[in-house]
Design an enzyme around this catalytic site. Sequence first.
Site, PDB file in Angstrom:
ATOM      1  N   ARG A 124      39.461  31.372  35.498  1.00  0.00           N
ATOM      2  CA  ARG A 124      40.099  30.453  36.375  1.00  0.00           C
ATOM      3  C   ARG A 124      38.971  29.748  37.410  1.00  0.00           C
ATOM      4  NH1 ARG A 124      43.707  29.998  41.451  1.00  0.00           N
ATOM      5  NH2 ARG A 124      42.519  32.192  42.165  1.00  0.00           N
ATOM      6  N   HIS A 158      42.573  23.868  45.275  1.00  0.00           N
ATOM      7  CA  HIS A 158      42.152  25.182  45.912  1.00  0.00           C
ATOM      8  C   HIS A 158      41.457  24.618  47.087  1.00  0.00           C
ATOM      9  CE1 HIS A 158      40.732  29.543  45.236  1.00  0.00           C
ATOM     10  NE2 HIS A 158      40.515  29.168  46.503  1.00  0.00           N
ATOM     11  N   GLU A 164      46.930  29.656  46.932  1.00  0.00           N
ATOM     12  CA  GLU A 164      47.240  30.459  48.236  1.00  0.00           C
ATOM     13  C   GLU A 164      47.639  29.551  49.070  1.00  0.00           C
ATOM     14  OE1 GLU A 164      44.118  32.888  49.383  1.00  0.00           O
ATOM     15  OE2 GLU A 164      44.125  34.349  47.751  1.00  0.00           O
ATOM     16  N   ASN A 203      47.427  36.788  44.204  1.00  0.00           N
ATOM     17  CA  ASN A 203      46.058  37.235  44.728  1.00  0.00           C
ATOM     18  C   ASN A 203      46.266  38.163  45.808  1.00  0.00           C
ATOM     19  OD1 ASN A 203      45.370  34.801  43.436  1.00  0.00           O
ATOM     20  ND2 ASN A 203      44.868  33.595  45.115  1.00  0.00           N
ATOM     21  N   TYR A 232      44.310  41.645  48.061  1.00  0.00           N
ATOM     22  CA  TYR A 232      43.116  42.179  48.564  1.00  0.00           C
ATOM     23  C   TYR A 232      43.394  43.428  49.387  1.00  0.00           C
ATOM     24  CZ  TYR A 232      40.481  38.263  46.760  1.00  0.00           C
ATOM     25  OH  TYR A 232      40.146  37.356  45.716  1.00  0.00           O
ATOM     26  N   GLU A 263      43.768  36.836  41.331  1.00  0.00           N
ATOM     27  CA  GLU A 263      42.528  37.457  42.175  1.00  0.00           C
ATOM     28  C   GLU A 263      42.711  38.881  42.749  1.00  0.00           C
ATOM     29  OE1 GLU A 263      41.233  34.935  45.504  1.00  0.00           O
ATOM     30  OE2 GLU A 263      41.476  33.296  44.478  1.00  0.00           O
TER      31      GLU A 263
HETATM   32  C1  NOJ Z   1      41.358  34.330  48.300  1.00  0.00           C
HETATM   33  C2  NOJ Z   1      41.004  32.592  48.060  1.00  0.00           C
HETATM   34  O1  NOJ Z   1      41.484  32.121  46.910  1.00  0.00           O
HETATM   35  C3  NOJ Z   1      39.392  32.697  47.449  1.00  0.00           C
HETATM   36  O2  NOJ Z   1      38.969  31.396  48.078  1.00  0.00           O
HETATM   37  C4  NOJ Z   1      38.622  33.816  48.389  1.00  0.00           C
HETATM   38  O3  NOJ Z   1      37.311  33.610  48.340  1.00  0.00           O
HETATM   39  C5  NOJ Z   1      38.996  35.129  48.173  1.00  0.00           C
HETATM   40  N1  NOJ Z   1      40.443  35.265  48.357  1.00  0.00           N
HETATM   41  C6  NOJ Z   1      38.414  36.188  48.631  1.00  0.00           C
HETATM   42  O4  NOJ Z   1      38.551  36.230  50.052  1.00  0.00           O
END
Ligand code: NOJ
Length: 526
Positions: A103, A150, A196, A334, A336, A419
């Site tokens: 992607r 993006h 996002e 996405n 984290y 992500e």
């Molecule tokens: C979300 C974002 O889409 C991406 O641009 C960013 O670098 C990563 N997460 C890591 O934070």
Amino acid sequence: MSSQNTLAVLIFCFLLLSKEGILCSALNRNSFPNEFQFGFSTSAFQVEGAALEDGRGVSIWDTFCSLPGKILGGGNGDVAADVYHRYKEDVQILKNLGTDLYRFSISWPRIFPGGSTRHGAVNLKGVQYYNNLINELIKNGIEPCATIFHWDVPQVLEDEYGGFRSKRILDDYSEFAEFCFKAFGDRVKMWVTINEPSIFSTHGYENGINAPGRCSPPSCPAGDSSREPYIVAHNLLLAHSRAVKIYRSKYQKNQKGRIGISVHSDWYMPLSSSKADVDATQRVLDNTLGLYLDPVVFGDYPSSVKKLVGNRLPIFTEQESNDIKGSSDFIGMNHYITMYVMDNSTAVPAPPMDGPTQDEPDSPEVQDTFAITTSEKDGVAIGPSEGGVSYWRSYPFGIKLLLDYIKVKYENPPVYITEIGYVNLDDGQPLEEILQDTDRIQFIKDTLNYTLQAMSEGADIRGYLLWSYIDNFEWDNGYSFRLGLYYVNYTNNDQRRIPKASATWFREAMNTDLMSGARRFGKSAY
Ligand code: NOJ
């Protein structure tokens, strides 16, 4: 292995399994269904560089980076990871890593330097670059997935009408999206309309730490933290919906691709089992993930958000609601980190339901959810801090809980993890140390295992894309946050890629059966 060690491993597996259900078998591509796609994500501004070459226009991120103090270490996107010049080398890296799906995003100001044909012609050199990249990927058996937006709004449009604060962006975004379908849709079969929207709207317009750097004064020179994030969120959703309508009505039948949105969500868990904390957790999920997924799946904002945000939340017309409902062929997720949530409804005086008061504090997250997020419970952190970043806590089980939630709440849509990743802070430690990223390997293993577990319990998960194969420009954290499987040497604009231990592990896990990339590409889940 001695029998004592074997017993120790078995006991360890049993303990983990009983605690959170981790699977203890060897993990590799063969653990997943054949059509499951592995790969990586990037975005144009963060990796391409060549900001001043071949006719690219200026984006709000170029402008933001030029303001003193906005980027840790003072970096910008002028060179980044130099993918614009090194895409052929990088496609070989991706291929060696066993990538099925890659992607990338298409830079809006590289295609339309003036944002739209109202301000000049399409930049053919930019178009050529993406044709080259796409062709190179396909030639090497990697399926391209293109993100249309993006975060790199052309500066001309920001100056002209305030970018995503204005509905005028809808025509310009639609023109850009349709241009992409026409130019690349014969080969790109997976489209992400918007990346996002929640981070773009909150970081750009609520706390102002990202471009265009707006929030209520005096923290920012201009903005309105209580209203603009919702206006921008709404326009992003309408832009997504318009692009999907164009694709479905004019291109999808012939091009036979799929189109969706990539949303971001941390996972949230109540700090205690009290009803107050459980309800607060739902309010936070509604105000972050639900703000976007509810419209895309059900056609409207969550009722808790409507109630709490009042007249600061824009309203979908009936037509808009019909158009946006069911507007994603898949959900891009996405993810984290995971946080605890604590109720804060008694501590904060409630604003009137129809809008904010004069002396409302700047933080809509606190105001509008009456909740506080934290990574600690009774003084114990939810997980170890990732790579020296104190607020980025590792909690791999969060992905499982998030996937379960999406399965139940949104009627089990096809999901791509578009992500996921693990950060390291580069504060000058020796290169050898950075290259030995065993914590990242563990994080990848754990999150893959939990993804598998969610799938075995019925979640429709189609792919897992890491952020990312190389280190890159991490927005306000500049080049000091490294999330790549390959280290990029930024010194003297060298930009050499050096594999970390995680690259070796991933390559081995992906290439166990030496399946040909062409076969995997042909087996796209759509
Ligand atoms: C979300 C974002 O889409 C991406 O641009 C960013 O670098 C990563 N997460 C890591 O934070």
